[in-house]
Write a protein that holds these residues in place. Sequence first.
Motif, mmCIF file in Angstrom:
data_model
loop_
_atom_site.group_PDB
_atom_site.id
_atom_site.type_symbol
_atom_site.label_atom_id
_atom_site.label_comp_id
_atom_site.label_asym_id
_atom_site.label_seq_id
_atom_site.Cartn_x
_atom_site.Cartn_y
_atom_site.Cartn_z
ATOM 1 N N LEU A 164 -10.125 -0.743 1.930
ATOM 2 C CA LEU A 164 -8.947 -1.596 1.762
ATOM 3 C C LEU A 164 -9.211 -2.995 2.325
ATOM 4 O O LEU A 164 -8.847 -4.006 1.712
ATOM 5 N N ALA A 189 -1.858 -1.504 -3.734
ATOM 6 C CA ALA A 189 -2.853 -0.458 -3.504
ATOM 7 C C ALA A 189 -2.190 0.909 -3.577
ATOM 8 O O ALA A 189 -1.079 1.103 -3.061
ATOM 9 N N VAL A 201 0.869 -1.184 0.000
ATOM 10 C CA VAL A 201 0.000 0.000 0.000
ATOM 11 C C VAL A 201 0.902 1.229 0.000
ATOM 12 O O VAL A 201 1.711 1.411 0.918
#
Length: 311
Positions: free
Chosen positions: A304, A113, A87
């Motif tokens: 998420l 992400a 991420v």
Amino acid sequence: YRYFSSPARDSDKPTLLFLHGFPSSSQDWEPQVVFFQAHGYGLIVPDMLGYGGTAKPMEPEPYAPSLMCKDIVDILDAEKVDSVIVVGHDWGATTTSRLADLYPDSDRFVAFAFLAVGYYPIRCENDYEAVMEQTKAVLGYELIGYWTFFAEADAPGIIERNLDSFFTLAYAKDPALWATDFAPLGAFKQWILNGRTTPVADFITAEDLETFKKTIRDNGIAAPLNWYKVYMAGIDVEDAKAISAESGVVKKPTFLGTAEQDRVCLAPVQVESMKKFCPNHVIRRYDAGHWVPIECQDQVNADLLEWIKGL
């Protein structure tokens, strides 16, 4: 490298690797650390090169994207972590992009992400001046004009002597100020030299602001500015020659959380990049400025989590 590491509490939960950007540190991810640790996930959250407790090379060459990706792999090796979901936010999203490009077939990196900044395509040439001209023509201001200031030799001293001006604009309550006083060529430098300040966003506390300033007072800002010099000097272009052309498309699952009020990392540009280079993507939009992992932490964390559970 200094980093926070916490093993997964549940054997079926993956490890999440969080990569921050400028002018931040691993502390920016506190809302995500608290949330995902409570849900049993493993966590690795480094201070990126040049920041916090991590080494601070003063020349830009060690900040070449492939070298920093190797550093990340070394951290995973040291922690004996076989696979992670990455991420990234801000410059951390560019490192996330290069991890996707450099290790496309590796089981080490499961999914990627991106927050505020989407997949950042490989550059085949140093197009900084062209981007400046194009964005000035289309938007009325140079989208990344502030990079010129950040690459100047006197930038660290100017910023370090005027931390209130620097941080109140970086975390401004009014995101529109980034289009007038942050991004355009020469604007951010003039803002700081004039000692201007502005109210900060509601999600930034007085304690947060003091922590930000103390971090720069303790460590300086010259090293973090090398992240910009890498791209200003085209070091990333030379570095990318080791990446195969086929790697420019990310086939693994990806997530983009847009910052719809961001006047620099424009949401439509990030969405277009994901659609072009990341066919297996999920997009969530947030009515927020650049600091979306903090400003919209509850919704970002929930989205998420839903995406990760669906992998």
